[in-house]
Design a protein around this motif. Structure first.
Motif, PDB file in Angstrom:
ATOM      1  N   SER A   1      29.239 -26.487  -1.365  1.00 28.55           N
ATOM      2  CA  SER A   1      30.296 -26.947  -0.680  1.00 28.55           C
ATOM      3  C   SER A   1      30.102 -27.836   0.218  1.00 28.55           C
ATOM      4  CB  SER A   1      31.064 -25.985  -0.545  1.00 28.55           C
ATOM      5  OG  SER A   1      31.371 -24.573  -0.801  1.00 28.55           O
TER       6      SER A   1
ATOM      7  N   LYS B   1      36.630 -19.519  -1.450  1.00 29.99           N
ATOM      8  CA  LYS B   1      36.613 -19.288  -0.508  1.00 29.99           C
ATOM      9  C   LYS B   1      38.394 -18.818  -0.143  1.00 29.99           C
ATOM     10  CE  LYS B   1      32.659 -21.910   1.079  1.00 29.99           C
ATOM     11  NZ  LYS B   1      31.816 -22.373   1.561  1.00 29.99           N
ATOM     12  N   ARG B   2      38.859 -18.310   0.895  1.00 36.13           N
ATOM     13  CA  ARG B   2      39.988 -18.675   1.196  1.00 36.13           C
ATOM     14  C   ARG B   2      39.978 -18.259   3.042  1.00 36.13           C
ATOM     15  NH1 ARG B   2      42.799 -14.473   3.230  1.00 36.13           N
ATOM     16  NH2 ARG B   2      41.496 -12.350   2.665  1.00 36.13           N
ATOM     17  N   ILE B   3      40.915 -19.304   3.683  1.00 32.57           N
ATOM     18  CA  ILE B   3      40.391 -19.276   4.521  1.00 32.57           C
ATOM     19  C   ILE B   3      41.216 -18.314   5.491  1.00 32.57           C
ATOM     20  CG2 ILE B   3      42.811 -20.930   4.954  1.00 32.57           C
ATOM     21  CD1 ILE B   3      42.146 -22.577   6.808  1.00 32.57           C
TER      22      ILE B   3
ATOM     23  N   HIS C   1      48.018 -22.414   8.778  1.00 33.68           N
ATOM     24  CA  HIS C   1      47.819 -21.558   7.878  1.00 33.68           C
ATOM     25  C   HIS C   1      48.461 -22.389   6.162  1.00 33.68           C
ATOM     26  CE1 HIS C   1      47.445 -19.634   4.216  1.00 33.68           C
ATOM     27  NE2 HIS C   1      46.335 -18.860   4.506  1.00 33.68           N
TER      28      HIS C   1
ATOM     29  N   TYR D   1      47.480 -25.679   5.486  1.00 33.86           N
ATOM     30  CA  TYR D   1      46.520 -26.065   5.152  1.00 33.86           C
ATOM     31  C   TYR D   1      46.557 -26.053   3.618  1.00 33.86           C
ATOM     32  CZ  TYR D   1      42.318 -24.193   2.377  1.00 33.86           C
ATOM     33  OH  TYR D   1      41.176 -24.345   1.664  1.00 33.86           O
TER      34      TYR D   1
ATOM     35  N   LEU E   1      38.614 -25.830   6.133  1.00 35.04           N
ATOM     36  CA  LEU E   1      37.629 -24.113   5.555  1.00 35.04           C
ATOM     37  C   LEU E   1      36.340 -23.956   6.164  1.00 35.04           C
ATOM     38  CD1 LEU E   1      38.382 -21.534   3.305  1.00 35.04           C
ATOM     39  CD2 LEU E   1      37.010 -23.715   2.036  1.00 35.04           C
ATOM     40  N   ASN E   2      35.006 -24.768   6.410  1.00 32.43           N
ATOM     41  CA  ASN E   2      34.162 -24.574   6.332  1.00 32.43           C
ATOM     42  C   ASN E   2      33.608 -24.680   7.994  1.00 32.43           C
ATOM     43  OD1 ASN E   2      32.341 -24.572   3.219  1.00 32.43           O
ATOM     44  ND2 ASN E   2      34.523 -25.869   3.267  1.00 32.43           N
TER      45      ASN E   2
ATOM     46  N   TYR F   1      37.653 -23.308  10.590  1.00 31.52           N
ATOM     47  CA  TYR F   1      38.226 -22.241  10.918  1.00 31.52           C
ATOM     48  C   TYR F   1      37.329 -21.641   9.479  1.00 31.52           C
ATOM     49  CZ  TYR F   1      42.454 -24.061  12.168  1.00 31.52           C
ATOM     50  OH  TYR F   1      42.988 -25.121  13.204  1.00 31.52           O
ATOM     51  N   SER F   2      37.534 -20.161   9.993  1.00 30.90           N
ATOM     52  CA  SER F   2      36.217 -19.049   8.835  1.00 30.90           C
ATOM     53  C   SER F   2      36.644 -18.539   7.569  1.00 30.90           C
ATOM     54  CB  SER F   2      36.499 -17.487  10.030  1.00 30.90           C
ATOM     55  OG  SER F   2      35.714 -17.993  11.346  1.00 30.90           O
ATOM     56  N   TRP F   3      35.925 -18.534   6.444  1.00 33.48           N
ATOM     57  CA  TRP F   3      36.967 -17.931   5.619  1.00 33.48           C
ATOM     58  C   TRP F   3      36.313 -16.442   4.972  1.00 33.48           C
ATOM     59  CZ3 TRP F   3      32.325 -17.038   2.232  1.00 33.48           C
ATOM     60  CH2 TRP F   3      31.406 -18.044   2.777  1.00 33.48           C
ATOM     61  N   THR F   4      36.307 -16.612   3.876  1.00 34.21           N
ATOM     62  CA  THR F   4      36.165 -14.576   3.541  1.00 34.21           C
ATOM     63  C   THR F   4      36.420 -15.872   1.498  1.00 34.21           C
ATOM     64  OG1 THR F   4      36.570 -12.475   2.763  1.00 34.21           O
ATOM     65  CG2 THR F   4      38.714 -13.957   3.081  1.00 34.21           C
TER      66      THR F   4
END
Length: 201
Positions: free
Chosen positions: A49, A106-108, A124, A127, A190-191, A194-197
């Motif tokens: 990434s 990844k999802r934000i 969101h 984004y 995204l990186n 904020y966080s991601w999953t």
């Protein structure tokens, strides 16, 4: 007729053929039907990434240098910069497809306390909008960029003004620049903001 002559005589067909192969590779990787990329770890996905962001930033810089140089009449420098940008995008494609095919997307996730978390829905939405435009421009710019490159590689500099290269090149620069810029912005969101999953395919 040698290979260069054949490509020169049929630039649109060559562009179309390469575009179809590229689209098939990308779609096949996302669909999981082109298992050519080895599986990679979570740490490698994160590394890829960051590497993608670096490659895209360098490609954007080369692209802007190339545009500036042709506006100044520096054809050789323009050519070198544009081919550098193209080579970087090819490198991006390999790393990106490997990340997707061997790892995950990844999802934000916007968590409490993060920047503008009170407006999470708006952030969101912004984004997703930027990501959608980035992806759309990435898709539609493929044949445009390829056509400009094919013409540039098969014609002498003094011949190019009489071809569609100047017009196609302007479209390619505009779409490519915006796509790369939005890609870098969404990467930071995204990186780093904020966080991601992991996204389940």
């Amino acid at each position: 007729m040698n290979a260069r002559g054949a490509v020169r005589a049929h630039p649109r067909w060559v562009t179309a053929a390469i575009s179809v192969v590229g689209y098939a590779l990308v779609i096949g990787t996302f669909a999981g039907v082109v298992p050519i990329f080895p599986e990679i770890s979570r740490e490698t996905v994160l590394l890829f990434s960051d590497l993608i962001a670096v490659i895209n930033t360098c490609a954007l810089s080369a692209l802007l240098v190339g545009y500036y140089c042709i506006r100044q009449g520096k054809v050789r420098t323009h050519r070198a910069a544009m081919l550098t940008a193209f080579a970087l995008i090819m490198a991006f494609l390999v790393v990106y497809l490997w990340k997707v095919g061997g790892g995950f997307e990844k999802r934000i996730v916007i968590e409490q306390g993060q920047f503008l978390w009170q407006y999470a829905d708006i952030v969101h939405g912004a984004y997703i909008a930027m990501l959608a435009i980035h992806i759309l421009l990435s898709v539609v710019s493929v044949p445009v960029v390829l056509h400009a490159v094919v013409l540039g590689l098969t014609h002498d500099p003094d011949e190019l003004p009489s071809t569609s290269h100047p017009t196609v090149g302007k479209i390619a620069v505009a779409s490519w620049t915006l796509s790369l810029a939005l890609g870098v912005v969404t990467y930071w969101m995204l990186n780093h903001m904020y966080s991601w999953t992991p996204m389940v395919r």
